[in-house]
Design a protein around this motif. Structure first.
Motif, PDB file in Angstrom:
ATOM      1  N   ILE A  74     -46.438 -43.423  20.389  1.00  0.00           N
ATOM      2  CA  ILE A  74     -46.750 -42.229  19.594  1.00  0.00           C
ATOM      3  C   ILE A  74     -45.611 -41.229  19.756  1.00  0.00           C
ATOM      4  O   ILE A  74     -45.259 -40.847  20.878  1.00  0.00           O
ATOM      5  N   ASP A  75     -45.005 -40.824  18.665  1.00  0.00           N
ATOM      6  CA  ASP A  75     -43.921 -39.846  18.663  1.00  0.00           C
ATOM      7  C   ASP A  75     -44.416 -38.586  17.959  1.00  0.00           C
ATOM      8  O   ASP A  75     -44.633 -38.586  16.745  1.00  0.00           O
ATOM      9  N   LEU A  76     -44.623 -37.525  18.736  1.00  0.00           N
ATOM     10  CA  LEU A  76     -45.104 -36.269  18.154  1.00  0.00           C
ATOM     11  C   LEU A  76     -44.016 -35.514  17.404  1.00  0.00           C
ATOM     12  O   LEU A  76     -44.314 -34.581  16.658  1.00  0.00           O
ATOM     13  N   ARG A  77     -42.771 -35.893  17.639  1.00  0.00           N
ATOM     14  CA  ARG A  77     -41.617 -35.278  16.969  1.00  0.00           C
ATOM     15  C   ARG A  77     -41.587 -33.765  17.187  1.00  0.00           C
ATOM     16  O   ARG A  77     -41.441 -32.982  16.263  1.00  0.00           O
ATOM     17  N   ILE A  78     -41.733 -33.388  18.461  1.00  0.00           N
ATOM     18  CA  ILE A  78     -41.623 -31.990  18.866  1.00  0.00           C
ATOM     19  C   ILE A  78     -40.720 -31.935  20.095  1.00  0.00           C
ATOM     20  O   ILE A  78     -40.397 -32.959  20.697  1.00  0.00           O
ATOM     21  N   ASP A  79     -40.324 -30.739  20.472  1.00  0.00           N
ATOM     22  CA  ASP A  79     -39.609 -30.547  21.720  1.00  0.00           C
ATOM     23  C   ASP A  79     -40.493 -31.086  22.846  1.00  0.00           C
ATOM     24  O   ASP A  79     -41.633 -30.633  23.021  1.00  0.00           O
ATOM     25  N   PRO A  80     -40.018 -32.046  23.645  1.00  0.00           N
ATOM     26  CA  PRO A  80     -40.854 -32.632  24.698  1.00  0.00           C
ATOM     27  C   PRO A  80     -41.421 -31.603  25.674  1.00  0.00           C
ATOM     28  O   PRO A  80     -42.480 -31.830  26.270  1.00  0.00           O
ATOM     29  N   ILE A  84     -50.318 -25.518  24.622  1.00  0.00           N
ATOM     30  CA  ILE A  84     -50.732 -26.272  23.436  1.00  0.00           C
ATOM     31  C   ILE A  84     -50.869 -27.761  23.738  1.00  0.00           C
ATOM     32  O   ILE A  84     -51.528 -28.489  22.997  1.00  0.00           O
ATOM     33  N   GLY A  85     -50.255 -28.212  24.834  1.00  0.00           N
ATOM     34  CA  GLY A  85     -50.289 -29.633  25.164  1.00  0.00           C
ATOM     35  C   GLY A  85     -51.265 -30.000  26.255  1.00  0.00           C
ATOM     36  O   GLY A  85     -51.687 -31.163  26.353  1.00  0.00           O
ATOM     37  N   VAL A  86     -51.652 -29.030  27.083  1.00  0.00           N
ATOM     38  CA  VAL A  86     -52.493 -29.320  28.248  1.00  0.00           C
ATOM     39  C   VAL A  86     -53.153 -28.029  28.707  1.00  0.00           C
ATOM     40  O   VAL A  86     -52.591 -26.938  28.538  1.00  0.00           O
ATOM     41  N   SER A 120     -50.065 -26.002  16.102  1.00  0.00           N
ATOM     42  CA  SER A 120     -50.710 -25.396  17.265  1.00  0.00           C
ATOM     43  C   SER A 120     -49.901 -24.188  17.712  1.00  0.00           C
ATOM     44  O   SER A 120     -48.718 -24.309  18.045  1.00  0.00           O
ATOM     45  N   ASP A 121     -50.533 -23.019  17.685  1.00  0.00           N
ATOM     46  CA  ASP A 121     -49.941 -21.743  18.097  1.00  0.00           C
ATOM     47  C   ASP A 121     -48.532 -21.560  17.538  1.00  0.00           C
ATOM     48  O   ASP A 121     -47.585 -21.237  18.258  1.00  0.00           O
ATOM     49  N   GLY A 122     -48.406 -21.803  16.241  1.00  0.00           N
ATOM     50  CA  GLY A 122     -47.149 -21.566  15.548  1.00  0.00           C
ATOM     51  C   GLY A 122     -46.180 -22.732  15.520  1.00  0.00           C
ATOM     52  O   GLY A 122     -45.130 -22.645  14.867  1.00  0.00           O
ATOM     53  N   HIS A 123     -46.505 -23.834  16.188  1.00  0.00           N
ATOM     54  CA  HIS A 123     -45.633 -25.010  16.214  1.00  0.00           C
ATOM     55  C   HIS A 123     -46.172 -26.087  15.280  1.00  0.00           C
ATOM     56  O   HIS A 123     -47.370 -26.419  15.331  1.00  0.00           O
ATOM     57  N   VAL A 124     -45.307 -26.656  14.466  1.00  0.00           N
ATOM     58  CA  VAL A 124     -45.686 -27.797  13.639  1.00  0.00           C
ATOM     59  C   VAL A 124     -45.543 -29.063  14.484  1.00  0.00           C
ATOM     60  O   VAL A 124     -44.502 -29.301  15.100  1.00  0.00           O
ATOM     61  N   ILE A 125     -46.596 -29.857  14.514  1.00  0.00           N
ATOM     62  CA  ILE A 125     -46.573 -31.132  15.240  1.00  0.00           C
ATOM     63  C   ILE A 125     -46.206 -32.199  14.205  1.00  0.00           C
ATOM     64  O   ILE A 125     -47.065 -32.844  13.599  1.00  0.00           O
ATOM     65  N   HIS A 126     -44.914 -32.378  14.001  1.00  0.00           N
ATOM     66  CA  HIS A 126     -44.421 -33.168  12.878  1.00  0.00           C
ATOM     67  C   HIS A 126     -44.941 -34.607  12.901  1.00  0.00           C
ATOM     68  O   HIS A 126     -45.243 -35.181  11.851  1.00  0.00           O
ATOM     69  N   GLY A 127     -45.064 -35.184  14.083  1.00  0.00           N
ATOM     70  CA  GLY A 127     -45.514 -36.570  14.167  1.00  0.00           C
ATOM     71  C   GLY A 127     -46.971 -36.764  13.824  1.00  0.00           C
ATOM     72  O   GLY A 127     -47.417 -37.916  13.658  1.00  0.00           O
TER      73      GLY A 127
END
Length: 238
Positions: free
Chosen positions: A31-37, A44-46, A91-98
């Motif tokens: 799974i590639d979320l295509r965001i800054d790791p 937003i991730g945890v 999520s909170d202004g970030h596009v989760i492109h993947g």
């Protein structure tokens, strides 16, 4: 693929248990979320801090836990299957492109349903006297100028039996306590709506502010406090 959950601690029938839907920042292979790791380590991730609290409660306070092992950015286990954000595209202004155009059904079948099916079986076997649904919240959203002053909060929908007791006990500890803040359990209570309310199982959906639980020392402190409060709540409900 590894299991989307792990269960820690020894449970006794009728005891207190903990569940945490956002305990992990892990993204499964393939799974590639295509965001800054780095974003998977942010709020937003945890739910920052909750895994350490749950591990301490299981190890030293007799409260076993059912914990997610997949980031909420992959699939949000604390949403209904049909919720538009169950696989979040922003999520909170970030596009989760993947996640834009992702196969939602595949993530539901491989991650979401096994997680909840295992939780259901785990709870049925343990018949807990109280469920702690453990979350944490960021002190301020990037998309908002409003700080969140609450140190701990209780969320609930229809069943507020345990929450009412817990709110009072946390207030007695000198804490700024949110009552259905910073989110309302009337709108956001998916896991407890599924696993607690239909069965009459008392629960405390607890949110802790993340700046208070960023270190192991802080997490151990809150684990002891949650164990003390939840034990008193469970005794009150007997």
């Amino acid at each position: 693929m590894t299991l989307p959950y792990r269960q820690i601690g020894e449970a006794t029938c009728g005891g207190i248990v903990c569940v945490s839907d956002h305990a992990s920042n892990q993204v499964p292979e393939g799974i590639d979320l295509r965001i800054d790791p780095a974003l998977v380590n942010e709020h937003i991730g945890v739910d920052i801090g909750v895994e350490g609290i749950a591990e301490e409660m299981a190890a030293n306070h007799g409260v076993p836990a059912h914990l997610a092992t997949v980031s909420r950015l992959v699939v949000d286990l604390h949403r209904e299957e049909e919720h538009p954000g169950v696989v979040p595209q922003t999520s909170d202004g970030h596009v989760i492109h993947g996640n834009v155009g992702a196969d939602v059904e595949e993530r539901l079948s491989s991650i979401y349903r096994p997680y909840h099916e295992a939780m259901s079986k785990w709870l049925d076997e343990r018949a807990p006297s109280l469920i702690i649904s453990l979350h944490s919240f960021t002190p301020k959203l990037a998309t908002s100028d409003e700080p969140r002053p609450w140190e701990v909060a209780l969320l609930y929908n229809e069943d507020d039996r345990a929450a009412r007791h817990a709110i009072q006990l946390f207030v007695e500890e000198g804490l700024n306590v949110g009552d259905n803040e910073p989110y309302s359990g009337k709108q956001l209570n998916a896991t407890m709506n599924r696993h607690a309310e239909p069965f009459g199982r008392p629960y405390c959906a607890i949110e802790i502010r993340q700046d208070l639980i960023s270190t192991t020392e802080d997490q151990n402190h809150w684990a002891a406090l949650l164990a003390k409060v939840s034990t008193r709540v469970a005794l009150t409900l007997d």
